[in-house]
Design a protein around this motif. Sequence first.
Motif, PDB file in Angstrom:
ATOM      1  N   THR A  99      34.795  50.644  43.244  1.00 44.51           N
ATOM      2  CA  THR A  99      35.544  49.928  42.210  1.00 44.51           C
ATOM      3  C   THR A  99      36.964  49.601  42.676  1.00 44.51           C
ATOM      4  N   PHE A 100      37.519  50.435  43.566  1.00 37.17           N
ATOM      5  CA  PHE A 100      38.944  50.310  43.899  1.00 37.17           C
ATOM      6  C   PHE A 100      39.295  48.916  44.413  1.00 37.17           C
ATOM      7  N   ASP A 101      38.435  48.369  45.271  1.00 39.81           N
ATOM      8  CA  ASP A 101      38.684  47.017  45.741  1.00 39.81           C
ATOM      9  C   ASP A 101      37.665  46.016  45.219  1.00 39.81           C
ATOM     10  N   GLY A 102      36.480  46.515  44.872  1.00 40.78           N
ATOM     11  CA  GLY A 102      35.432  45.615  44.416  1.00 40.78           C
ATOM     12  C   GLY A 102      35.799  44.935  43.105  1.00 40.78           C
ATOM     13  N   PHE A 103      36.339  45.700  42.150  1.00 43.92           N
ATOM     14  CA  PHE A 103      36.680  45.120  40.858  1.00 43.92           C
ATOM     15  C   PHE A 103      37.845  44.130  40.960  1.00 43.92           C
ATOM     16  N   PRO A 104      38.934  44.477  41.692  1.00 45.63           N
ATOM     17  CA  PRO A 104      39.985  43.468  41.883  1.00 45.63           C
ATOM     18  C   PRO A 104      39.455  42.193  42.532  1.00 45.63           C
ATOM     19  N   LEU A 105      38.524  42.333  43.465  1.00 44.35           N
ATOM     20  CA  LEU A 105      37.930  41.143  44.085  1.00 44.35           C
ATOM     21  C   LEU A 105      37.260  40.271  43.034  1.00 44.35           C
ATOM     22  N   ALA A 106      36.502  40.924  42.154  1.00 47.41           N
ATOM     23  CA  ALA A 106      35.821  40.167  41.105  1.00 47.41           C
ATOM     24  C   ALA A 106      36.843  39.493  40.197  1.00 47.41           C
ATOM     25  N   GLN A 107      37.941  40.181  39.911  1.00 52.47           N
ATOM     26  CA  GLN A 107      38.972  39.592  39.056  1.00 52.47           C
ATOM     27  C   GLN A 107      39.626  38.390  39.714  1.00 52.47           C
ATOM     28  N   ASN A 108      39.670  38.424  41.062  1.00 51.46           N
ATOM     29  CA  ASN A 108      40.220  37.281  41.784  1.00 51.46           C
ATOM     30  C   ASN A 108      39.198  36.166  41.947  1.00 51.46           C
ATOM     31  N   GLY A 109      38.066  36.312  41.292  1.00 57.52           N
ATOM     32  CA  GLY A 109      37.054  35.272  41.381  1.00 57.52           C
ATOM     33  C   GLY A 109      36.146  35.405  42.591  1.00 57.52           C
ATOM     34  N   ARG A 110      36.176  36.579  43.249  1.00 60.97           N
ATOM     35  CA  ARG A 110      35.356  36.723  44.454  1.00 60.97           C
ATOM     36  C   ARG A 110      34.253  37.768  44.257  1.00 60.97           C
ATOM     37  N   ALA A 111      33.670  37.794  43.082  1.00 58.18           N
ATOM     38  CA  ALA A 111      32.617  38.769  42.792  1.00 58.18           C
ATOM     39  C   ALA A 111      31.465  38.633  43.780  1.00 58.18           C
ATOM     40  N   GLY A 112      31.100  37.379  44.090  1.00 54.82           N
ATOM     41  CA  GLY A 112      29.997  37.152  45.013  1.00 54.82           C
ATOM     42  C   GLY A 112      30.264  37.754  46.380  1.00 54.82           C
ATOM     43  N   PRO A 384      23.889  35.626  43.037  1.00 55.40           N
ATOM     44  CA  PRO A 384      24.361  34.632  42.064  1.00 55.40           C
ATOM     45  C   PRO A 384      24.036  35.038  40.631  1.00 55.40           C
ATOM     46  N   LEU A 385      22.862  35.646  40.457  1.00 52.34           N
ATOM     47  CA  LEU A 385      22.459  36.087  39.128  1.00 52.34           C
ATOM     48  C   LEU A 385      23.430  37.130  38.586  1.00 52.34           C
ATOM     49  N   PHE A 386      23.751  38.124  39.435  1.00 55.71           N
ATOM     50  CA  PHE A 386      24.670  39.177  38.999  1.00 55.71           C
ATOM     51  C   PHE A 386      26.036  38.576  38.664  1.00 55.71           C
ATOM     52  N   ALA A 387      26.503  37.703  39.572  1.00 53.00           N
ATOM     53  CA  ALA A 387      27.831  37.136  39.363  1.00 53.00           C
ATOM     54  C   ALA A 387      27.854  36.279  38.096  1.00 53.00           C
ATOM     55  N   ALA A 388      26.695  35.722  37.747  1.00 53.28           N
ATOM     56  CA  ALA A 388      26.639  34.876  36.558  1.00 53.28           C
ATOM     57  C   ALA A 388      26.867  35.674  35.283  1.00 53.28           C
ATOM     58  N   ILE A 389      26.620  36.985  35.339  1.00 58.41           N
ATOM     59  CA  ILE A 389      26.835  37.813  34.153  1.00 58.41           C
ATOM     60  C   ILE A 389      28.278  37.665  33.681  1.00 58.41           C
ATOM     61  N   LEU A 390      29.195  37.468  34.653  1.00 58.02           N
ATOM     62  CA  LEU A 390      30.609  37.352  34.300  1.00 58.02           C
ATOM     63  C   LEU A 390      30.879  36.107  33.450  1.00 58.02           C
TER      64      LEU A 390
END
Lengths: 504, 170, 333
Positions: A99-112, A384-390
């Motif tokens: 989560t430490f870097d993964g979640f910030p990545l997702a917040q920056n639009g880089r979840a994929g 893509p499916l997972f990222a689409a949840i966002l």
Amino acid sequence: MAEIQSLMHGFGVALTLTNLLLMFTGVTLGVIIGVLPGLGGANGVAILLPLTFSMAQTPGGATSAIILLSCIYWGALFGGAITSILFNIPGEPWSVATTFDGFPLAQNGRAGAALTAAFTSSFFGAFVAVLVITFLSPVIAGFALEFGPPEFFSVYLLTFCAFIGTSKEPAFKTLAAMMLGFALAAVGTDPVTGTLRLTFGSTRLLTGFDFLVAVIGLFGIGEILLTLEEGLAFKGASAKLNLNVVLQTWKELPRYWMTSLRSAAVGCFMGIVPGGATPASFMSYGVARRFSPDGERFGTGKVEGVVAPETAAHAAGTSALLPMITLGVPGSPTAAVLLGGLMIWGLQPGPLLFVEQKDFVWGLIASMYLGNIAGLIVVLTCVPLFAAILRVPFSVIAPIIMVVCAIGAYTVHNAIFDVWMMVVFGILGYLFKKLQYPLAPLVLAIVLGDSAEASFRQAMLVSQGDMRIFFSNTLVGFLTTLALLLLLWPLLSWSLAKIRRTSA
Amino acid sequence: MNGAREEADRAAIGKKSAEIIVAALFFAVGALVMYDSQRLGSTWGGDGPQPGYFPFYVALIICASSVINIVRALMIRADKDSAFVMRGQLKLVLAVLIPTALYAAAITWIGIYVASILFIGYFMRRLGKYPWWKVVAVSIGTAVVLYLIFEVWFLVPLPKGPLESLLGLD
Amino acid sequence: MTRFVPAAAMLAAALAAAPAVHAWEPTKSIEFIIPAGTGGGADQMARAIQGIVAKHGLMHQSLLPINKAGGAGAEGFLDVKSAKGDPHKIIITLSNLFTTPLATGVPFNWRDLTPVQMLALDNFVLWVNAKTPYKTPKDYVEAAKKAGPGKFKMGGTGAKQEDQIITAAIEQRTGAKFTYIPFKGGGAVATQLVGGHVDSTVNNPIEAVAQWRAGNLRPLCVFDLKRLPYKQKVTKDMAWGDIPVCKDAGLDVDYLMLRGIFMPPGVSQDQVQYYIDLFKKVMATPEWQKLMEDGAFNRTALVGKEYADWVAKEEARHVSLMKAAGFMAGGGK
């Protein structure tokens, strides 16, 4: 090479149509289990155990049974990362560091990108671990025997020292948060004397504070509350949604080869000991942050910060099967249930399993290769499916997440009390985050506090209270010294730099 | 309209007060742990530490750190104090937190499924302003999916209430 | 799947022997509480039972094992105690039925539950590392005495539970003093012994058998009342039945651990009878026979008053052993 021959034989055993089908079924189930915090890998394996019971009694059936169960295990290892990255909710303990870097990545639009990096690194870690098991198992199977209480304590100490020390938060807040974690870990039965601690006569506190309840509350609910302040939306919702993101991330990954290799080594070591996948992921993240040229910016959304913990967790989770089959020592609750399965099917884990049950053991090892490939295919196609949840609107997905979290908290001990605790932890998570109390050391202390204290006190029983036991042989002395060096590293590097400056 | 906006932008709690409250909570937890550790024996016995040894010193560090944190918070000058949370923000947070707490409490009486339907429904209707048919479809759909996954596939029994026993699902 | 023809015949016989219609039948899934963690002995047995029931279709409803290990099993016992009159809940017990309330003061007692069926008794064996010179329990105890109090280390599972109670019983009988070191699971304990970190263990047969067969451990004696009936060779030259009984080998200690089923209080006799019949069928299956043999269990299986009497006697023994060892809650050291 006898190993190659055995392995080829193993592929022969594992590569039947039924087994391949079981692999994909297992991995898919495992991913679901990994995503839902209410279902741990241990749950899934335990539920299917009785089903495999009748399977195991047909010829070759034991191999099929273990393939199904171990593929659930791989799937869960993969799946744990998904909710960590998307919602800051670790589905499994070993995904906390993700989560430490993964979640910030997702917040920056880089979840994929984060998901791809996590899955690919998981695969790499597992692959290295299976290679180690294939070719080095006779050499290293006995290594776990070297580990008595002092050695275990030094491994836990090493994990703490590798992880802490470079916190950006105020020192006394870090200290208070970490110690709170230790205090929470101490609630319940004392592992050495069996007396009840800090329960204040309440039967509800008997079970102590489970890691999962604390993490779901602190990270998951806390994050949702924080998000609410900003308005009703998750950041990074506009993530790009196609498989190209996988290829682009793959282009970036070779840059982190050093971190990958180091993390795989840390993971294999922690798996074989067996110290567990969770400490392995924390240790690896801590080490990567220290030695990466980009270490300063860890925590803000670096792909490397996802690579390190995921590689180590998967390498540890995989190599932990070695002490399980050769010594009967499970490295995780899931492994413990798998172990129980072996015994129910009439296979005795132990040094002779490799000799007496060649088909089974090599079939299992071959299935580790195949199962992980199957896993990678399943999860990557779903990126893509997972990222689409966002993209689901916040006011729909947030209550669903909360409900899933509540179920997760409930299932830990089948106690509604834990759902209430989750809400309390959620409020704490919100307050702590806003006031810069770091959550990571708190969680690490909850996860490892109990085991670290138990092994310390076991060691003290062995030595009758003599602290020198932590330097009593080369192995433990080396580990303890390494831990202390890592703890003092900031101080050391600072003084080294100073000496260099004055001499220049 | 303008007044309401100003109202929402006013600080509900100052950062200074929040710091002091949280640090004081830490201190209270530390004191509680120290008290119980004393009862268990917090000294270094003949064969290593007693059950209360580690919790005692852990709690001592909690108390010491929180005293330092309180002192540092007290040193924040009033004119430098910033807002911990705005009134408008707090309203939003409470609009979720209070239903969540009610949800957790309701599980005991009406079971997790019915409580979840109500909770998701409230959230979607109140915060998302969705039309009723969507609210009903999503909330009941979620409960059914969860029921299938947990109770039917993975055989994990979750708490149920009067409705489930009426339907004969428990 | 129907390879066991004689076994199937046996099962059919057992099925025929049981009354065809029950006065009571479960109407929903049955929670099978395990007051211990995943992977331990009780957990394995419960899941094996679940598998047997499912495989042979012995029940219309399913059996759901649930681990409630908190507070040394107190969590599970309290759960069953509070489910008064609920016939859809059963619990498998181990020695923590006695030891947990005594050692922690958590308020429950086996009399709060309804005894159903004793499934078997689990054995304990005194193990040493095969590299050490000790051949008999006497040798070993003498060596421990000679080395001085606390010098020899006994590894075991859990604190103030069966392993530590056996250790205390040995100490009380012989005057030797061991340092008892608690670990988390039986496999870990056996590994610690192979690695030479402890001097002996009292592992259950199944926890140490693999290392015995690999020549790493040596059994000195078994804490049963008489020799084990299993004659099939486990290692090259020994069967479980070849291990001497501790009492005969100069160590006058015996201990067996209950593996039994209880129900919540306030259930009817018909409901108890249903489960007694169910377990009768389970115990007639070939899978159960194999489980018993692999784990070298003592196959005493009591029901009704005999079962309750056995439990009462065992409780009294635990009280006296734990009092003498200073393991009682609130008693301090």
